[in-house]
Scaffold this motif. Structure first.
Motif, mmCIF file in Angstrom:
data_model
loop_
_atom_site.group_PDB
_atom_site.id
_atom_site.type_symbol
_atom_site.label_atom_id
_atom_site.label_comp_id
_atom_site.label_asym_id
_atom_site.label_seq_id
_atom_site.Cartn_x
_atom_site.Cartn_y
_atom_site.Cartn_z
ATOM 1 N N ARG A 181 0.829 -1.211 0.000
ATOM 2 C CA ARG A 181 0.000 0.000 0.000
ATOM 3 C C ARG A 181 0.862 1.259 0.000
ATOM 4 N NH1 ARG A 181 -4.829 0.802 -1.833
ATOM 5 N NH2 ARG A 181 -6.161 -0.141 -0.248
ATOM 6 N N GLN A 182 1.961 1.241 0.741
ATOM 7 C CA GLN A 182 2.854 2.403 0.743
ATOM 8 C C GLN A 182 3.447 2.626 -0.639
ATOM 9 O OE1 GLN A 182 5.612 1.377 3.834
ATOM 10 N NE2 GLN A 182 4.111 1.684 5.474
ATOM 11 N N GLU A 184 2.073 1.750 -3.424
ATOM 12 C CA GLU A 184 0.971 2.184 -4.277
ATOM 13 C C GLU A 184 0.712 3.681 -4.111
ATOM 14 O OE1 GLU A 184 -3.262 0.135 -5.551
ATOM 15 O OE2 GLU A 184 -2.626 0.056 -3.448
ATOM 16 N N LEU A 202 -7.956 4.947 -4.764
ATOM 17 C CA LEU A 202 -7.763 3.736 -3.964
ATOM 18 C C LEU A 202 -8.973 3.391 -3.108
ATOM 19 C CD1 LEU A 202 -4.052 4.242 -2.806
ATOM 20 C CD2 LEU A 202 -4.922 2.982 -4.783
ATOM 21 N N HIS A 212 -0.231 6.530 5.196
ATOM 22 C CA HIS A 212 0.673 5.674 4.431
ATOM 23 C C HIS A 212 1.900 6.457 3.953
ATOM 24 C CE1 HIS A 212 -1.701 2.090 4.537
ATOM 25 N NE2 HIS A 212 -2.754 2.654 3.955
#
Length: 252
Positions: A181-182, A184, A202, A212
């Motif tokens: 996720r980071q 992304e 997202l 994030h």
């Protein structure tokens, strides 16, 4: 002979393999000892990335241990010469022209004072490096001169190829530290998207996007999100290279 060693250097999969090939090559050309040191990615600020220097040799262990105790080696005469000059020079000639060198004097105390220094400046963009080669311990200036006259061109070419090969390898960069996720979030930020736009893309809240980003900055050890994007990119954590195709039009 030279082409065979070049092929082996280009095919070597790891830095230890490269070291072994180069050792065999220069030994065959009359140089029993060598030292290689290089640093890459010099244009990336140190606050973002400390690409570890690549250093290896077959010098006597005692000599290496003694050299490691010397301070301010970055200011040593031969290091300064390598940073500011191209080509190659005999160790004794360098000291006659530019003053004494503590590390070269230490090498001389081990019988390796007559050596040839090859600057690798500008052989690879944004890098600095050097190769030092020496004949057998106790060799005099005449012996070094004869070896270099006979094999210097081949040693230079092998040093250049080795340096360029190492520049293309995955070296000791920081390990992957970001979550999917980071990565992304940073990926979309690098594409110019705002926090609000990333949240919509997202399907999460803006506060979660900010969280994030903060965690990514902390994991990467930087202060700003642009720094995090750059560091994630140069450490191969942000974008994966596209699969290459050799067919016309990029189609299989």
């Amino acid at each position: 002979m030279l082409s065979g060693f070049i092929e082996q250097l280009l095919d070597a999969p790891t830095i230890p393999d490269i070291r072994a090939v180069f050792l065999r090559a220069v030994g065959h050309l009359g140089f029993d000892h060598f030292f290689y040191a290089a640093r890459f990615m010099l244009t990336v600020p140190k606050v973002l990335l400390r690409d570890n220097p690549v250093v290896f040799s077959n010098l006597p262990t005692e000599l290496i241990e003694q050299a490691q105790k010397l301070r301010d080696l970055d200011q040593d005469t031969w290091v300064e010469w390598v940073r500011n000059n191209d080509g190659d020079i005999a160790a004794q000639d360098l000291q006659d022209l530019f003053g004494p060198s503590r590390s070269l004097a230490l090498a001389a105390s081990h019988g390796l004072g007559h050596a040839r220094i090859i600057s690798l400046r500008d052989k690879v963009l944004h890098s600095v490096g050097a190769v030092v080669v020496a004949p057998h311990p106790g060799a005099d200036a005449d012996h070094l001169r004869d070896c270099w006259t006979r094999s210097g061109r081949e040693v230079r070419v092998l040093a250049w190829v080795m340096h360029m090969r190492i520049a293309t390898m995955q070296r000791n960069l920081p390990k992957v530290t970001l979550t999917p996720r980071q990565r992304e979030v940073l990926g979309w930020r690098s594409a110019g998207k705002t926090v609000g736009e990333i949240a919509v893309i997202l399907g999460i809240t803006a506060a979660t996007v900010e969280k994030h980003m903060r965690l990514a900055r902390e994991a990467l050890g930087v202060e700003t999100t642009p720094q995090a994007v750059l560091k994630a990119h140069v450490t191969h954590q942000l974008f994966q290279p596209a699969e290459a195709s050799l067919t016309l039009g990029g189609k299989r």
